[in-house]
Design an enzyme around this catalytic site. Structure first.
Site, PDB file in Angstrom:
ATOM      1  N   SER A 183       0.833  -1.191   0.013  1.00 33.27           N
ATOM      2  CA  SER A 183      -0.052  -0.092  -0.197  1.00 33.27           C
ATOM      3  C   SER A 183       0.702   1.342   0.015  1.00 33.27           C
ATOM      4  CB  SER A 183      -1.003  -0.017   1.106  1.00 33.27           C
ATOM      5  OG  SER A 183      -1.986  -1.001   1.166  1.00 33.27           O
TER       6      SER A 183
ATOM      7  N   LYS B 166      -9.244  -7.395  10.192  1.00 39.59           N
ATOM      8  CA  LYS B 166     -10.197  -7.178   9.135  1.00 39.59           C
ATOM      9  C   LYS B 166     -11.564  -7.461  10.018  1.00 39.59           C
ATOM     10  CE  LYS B 166      -7.950  -7.652   4.819  1.00 39.59           C
ATOM     11  NZ  LYS B 166      -8.127  -8.062   3.507  1.00 39.59           N
TER      12      LYS B 166
ATOM     13  N   GLY C 159     -10.940 -12.910   7.604  1.00 43.19           N
ATOM     14  CA  GLY C 159     -11.638 -11.812   6.927  1.00 43.19           C
ATOM     15  C   GLY C 159     -11.773 -11.549   5.331  1.00 43.19           C
TER      16      GLY C 159
ATOM     17  N   LEU D 286      -4.836 -14.450  -3.428  1.00 43.26           N
ATOM     18  CA  LEU D 286      -4.743 -13.253  -2.879  1.00 43.26           C
ATOM     19  C   LEU D 286      -3.807 -12.772  -2.754  1.00 43.26           C
ATOM     20  CD1 LEU D 286      -8.084 -14.065  -2.860  1.00 43.26           C
ATOM     21  CD2 LEU D 286      -7.916 -12.540  -0.798  1.00 43.26           C
TER      22      LEU D 286
ATOM     23  N   TYR E 288       0.110 -11.550  -3.350  1.00 46.46           N
ATOM     24  CA  TYR E 288       0.698 -11.079  -4.524  1.00 46.46           C
ATOM     25  C   TYR E 288       2.379 -11.112  -4.381  1.00 46.46           C
ATOM     26  CZ  TYR E 288       1.292  -7.188  -1.292  1.00 46.46           C
ATOM     27  OH  TYR E 288       1.474  -6.330  -0.231  1.00 46.46           O
TER      28      TYR E 288
ATOM     29  N   GLY F 146      -3.093 -11.991  -6.719  1.00 50.85           N
ATOM     30  CA  GLY F 146      -3.682 -10.952  -6.183  1.00 50.85           C
ATOM     31  C   GLY F 146      -3.526  -9.725  -6.332  1.00 50.85           C
TER      32      GLY F 146
END
Length: 263
Positions: free
Chosen positions: A16, A65, A131, A218, A220, A241
């Site tokens: 992120s 999550k 989650g 999912l 990556y 992902g």
């Protein structure tokens, strides 16, 4: 300067920060920055928000999550239906703040898997019950794909609440040739195979994977996990992902900026 960031633990190899830093630079967004907040316990969230008065949005990753939900003031309809949150919008005035939870994983997974689905992908196995698995299950149900969860121990599985869901769980030991042949879509929502443990893979019988299967991970990092490598060796189509992460990140940015108002 408006701050945004990611909470989770650990965050040493997060996607992120790099993604949003490059986005801000590319789009000439000079009044925002994105940081990592590796909190060891979700109970630290209120203090984090109090200590950062210019923090207006958070992404949420493993393992928070689900456990973040009690700290939120409101959930949007999708997050409420899913039962997991990966995006928090922080509304502030001079003395107060309000936390609203969203699930942009739903948007990201839906957008990223659609181009790869074929007629034989009518049943799915979801590896993991955390989650992220809830967002995947929500999308599969929405698009009419039947699914079962795969858990290490379904008798002790506390994160799959309803009896209906408990009846739709395999253990890894129960996965045999018949099960693998019946479920042509297999989605790994667990962190197994994530860097640095790149030789690890979910314990499914890969010898029964065929060219009619689609394996979606999912994870990556690395771009091709051991799970995907083993599927590809059997002729299966494979997807990692990264596209989901990009899609959910853009949706999070949209959430943080749409209908902005003070409390």
């Amino acid at each position: 300067m408006k701050q945004y960031g990611l909470i989770g633990y650990p965050l040493s190899h997060s996607f992120s920060k790099k993604y949003f830093t490059e986005k801000f630079k590319k789009e000439n967004i000079s009044d925002c920055e994105y940081n990592l907040y590796p909190i060891e316990n979700i109970d630290q969230l209120p203090q984090l928000i109090a200590d950062n008065p210019t923090l207006y949005g958070l992404n949420v990753t493993i393992p928070y999550k689900e456990s973040v939900i009690p700290f939120l003031d409101e959930l949007d309809e999708t997050a409420k239906a899913v039962g997991a949150v990966n995006c928090v919008k922080i509304l502030r005035d001079e003395n107060n703040h309000r936390l609203i939870g969203y699930n942009t994983d739903v948007f990201g997974f839906r957008q990223s898997i659609k181009p790869f689905l074929e007629i034989q992908h009518e049943r799915a196995l979801i590896l993991g019950t955390g989650g992220a698995s809830k967002a995947v299950a929500y999308v599969l149900k929405e698009i009419g794909i039947d699914f079962y969860f795969v858990s290490r121990n379904k008798n002790q599985e506390s994160r799959v609440e309803s009896q209906e869901k408990k009846d739709k769980i395999f253990t890894y030991e129960e996965l045999n040739e018949n099960v693998i042949n019946t479920f042509k879509l297999i989605v790994n929502t667990s962190p197994v195979g994530t860097f640095p443990n790149i030789k690890d893979a979910p314990a499914i019988p890969y010898q029964f994977i065929s060219a009619s299967h689609l394996l979606y991970d999912l994870v990556y990092n690395p771009p091709e996990t051991e799970f995907l490598k083993r599927g590809k060796a059997r002729g299966a189509a494979t997807v990692n992902g990264l596209s989901m992460l990009q899609q959910q990140a853009e949706e999070a940015w949209s959430v943080w900026h749409k209908s902005y108002f003070k409390i």
